[in-house]
Design a protein around this motif. Structure first.
Motif, short mmCIF file in Angstrom:
data_model
loop_
_atom_site.label_atom_id
_atom_site.label_comp_id
_atom_site.label_asym_id
_atom_site.label_seq_id
_atom_site.Cartn_x
_atom_site.Cartn_y
_atom_site.Cartn_z
N LYS A 22 12.70 -31.02 55.14
CA LYS A 22 12.48 -32.38 54.65
C LYS A 22 11.67 -33.23 55.63
N LYS A 31 12.75 -37.08 54.94
CA LYS A 31 13.54 -37.43 53.76
C LYS A 31 15.02 -37.25 54.08
N GLY A 49 18.42 -37.04 52.10
CA GLY A 49 18.97 -36.91 50.76
C GLY A 49 17.84 -36.92 49.74
N ASP A 50 18.18 -37.32 48.54
CA ASP A 50 17.19 -37.33 47.46
C ASP A 50 16.56 -38.70 47.24
N LYS A 51 17.04 -39.73 47.95
CA LYS A 51 16.60 -41.08 47.62
C LYS A 51 15.91 -41.81 48.77
N SER A 52 16.10 -41.38 50.01
CA SER A 52 15.60 -42.14 51.16
C SER A 52 14.47 -41.42 51.87
N THR A 53 13.46 -42.18 52.29
CA THR A 53 12.33 -41.64 53.06
C THR A 53 11.96 -42.62 54.16
N TYR A 67 13.72 -46.50 49.50
CA TYR A 67 14.97 -46.03 48.89
C TYR A 67 14.87 -46.20 47.38
N LYS A 68 15.14 -45.12 46.66
CA LYS A 68 15.09 -45.16 45.20
C LYS A 68 16.46 -45.55 44.68
N GLU A 111 15.71 -44.77 38.78
CA GLU A 111 14.41 -44.21 38.41
C GLU A 111 13.38 -45.29 38.09
#
Length: 427
Positions: A264, A329, A331-335, A373-374, A377
């Protein structure tokens, strides 16, 4: 009764539009993008005595898209404003509603399309043509584009001709930018790993005094290679023709970037060189300064936007930008992305303190950090902080001083709701 009849008729037409029998799809979406910026040196060196600026801005869009088997249309209406730029209960609106996009694309047979109207022109990695998405107003053009696609080949032929009024005879075009524009773009993908494209742009700008139209040409390839986490881009563009002053142009730019992603984490390196004039070269009547035309320069030359207009912001001397970045990255939501730049003049400029000698070419370094952060959607959150470490040379070019700590912080949240989406025509 008449008003009720009109409303009832409009509802019937709307329902007819959504009817599956028409084999078309309608999508009504929007965007609300408020942004807070804390400015201590964004785009301009922060001189002693100045106070920090705290600014809220907002972009609000309503987008209607209609896809039919014969044609596609899109209308994007936007309002861009600074919070507080109009008095409450005011009858005037300094910001106002504008038309960002309004185009129709006709599908002509299996391979050809014709797109007409106000539209974004975005090609390759935005180095010559981009929509400048970061800017709340963004960029669009009034243009015609003929498209062709077959067996991995894509060809676009585009053009535009601008007027600032409806005149019965030719008058000067007084809006900054081109009077006429034409271009081609050819792209081919090879085995999903290598993309190659060639772009050619004729940019016509008038001489304000006599309305003579002068063209510069920009031509060159862009390559992109992707394989197993490795990605590389290479670009070379040559610029020729004449400026609207009548001066001949002989300039170029070259850029290369490479990145490698493991798990990641992505690490990237790159360099851009844009040619410029050498003020000490006697007898050279040509302009050697490369113009990036309608690029998204915010994406490439530091988020603090000191080099948005490359000819003007380097006093015509060109630019060398060396980049190093890392992105992780979580997790799936934070960069989290951190990018570093070191800027240098591409050529020599006289030192105003001693015009017989050149300024030091080093302009300074910049560090940009952005966390995203997502939330959903349709909802994205961003926060960023940038620091600029200028040299004395940048102070000369930017008409400021390097004594203050130049930094810029911002946070933004983007909502992109889909208000309505009819059943897909293929269902």
């Amino acid at each position: 009764m008449m008003k009720k009849y009109i409303v009832f008729t409009l509802l019937q037409l709307l329902l007819l539009t959504f009817s599956p029998a028409l084999k078309a799809q309608f999508v009504l979406s929007g965007e609300i993008r408020p942004r807070l910026e804390i400015n201590n040196g964004y785009s301009k060196l922060f001189s002693p005595g100045l106070k920090t600026a705290v600014i809220f801005s907002q972009r609000s869009r309503l987008v209607a898209e209609y896809d039919h088997k014969i044609f596609t249309t899109k209308i994007s209406i936007q309002d861009v404003r600074i919070w507080g730029d109009e008095a409450q209960l005011s009858l005037s609106d300094p910001a106002g509603i504008s038309l960002h996009e309004a185009w129709a694309k006709l599908k002509m047979g299996e391979f050809f399309t014709l797109k007409l109207g106000r539209q974004e022109l975005v090609y390759d990695d935005h180095r010559l043509m981009g929509n400048v998405e970061w800017a709340q107003q963004a960029r669009s053009h009034d243009a015609i584009v003929l498209g062709f696609e077959k067996q991995g080949w894509t060809l676009n032929l585009g053009g535009a001709y601008n007027n600032d009024n409806f005149d019965l005879s030719k008058t000067p075009y007084t809006i900054a930018g081109y009077r006429a524009l034409s271009y081609f773009w050819v792209n081919k993908t090879f085995k999903d790993k290598l993309q190659m494209s060639i772009i050619g742009i004729a940019n016509g700008v008038e001489n304000a005094a006599d309305t003579t139209l002068y063209f510069t040409g920009t031509l060159g390839p862009h390559l992109q290679f992707t394989s197993n986490g490795f990605k590389a881009n290479a670009t070379f563009y040559y610029q020729f023709g004449k400026l609207n002053s009548g001066t001949s142009v002989n300039a170029f730019m070259a850029a290369a970037t490479a990145s490698y992603t493991v798990k990641k984490t992505k690490i990237s390196v790159g360099a851009d060189y844009l040619s410029g004039n050498n003020a000490f070269k006697v007898g050279d009547a040509k302009s050697r300064t490369f113009n990036t035309l309608y690029a998204t320069n915010h994406k490439f030359y530091g988020f603090m936007d000191y080099f948005i207009n490359i000819p003007a912001h380097t006093d015509g001397a060109g630019l060398l930008d060396i980049q190093l970045g890392v992105q992780g990255k979580f997790g799936d939501k934070s960069t989290l992305a951190i990018d570093g730049h070191y800027f240098m003049l591409g050529n020599d400029l006289p030192d105003p303190e001693n015009v017989s000698s050149a300024l030091a070419r080093g302009l300074g370094g910049e560090i940009d950090a952005v966390y995203s952060y997502k939330i959903h959607e349709m909802v994205d959150f961003f926060v960023g902080w940038s620091v600029l470490l200028p040299t004395e040379s940048l102070g000369v070019i930017n008409s400021g001083t390097k004594g203050r700590f130049n930094n810029w912080a911002w946070t933004m949240i983007t909502f992109k709701p889909v208000f309505f989406k009819s059943k897909d025509k293929s269902e």
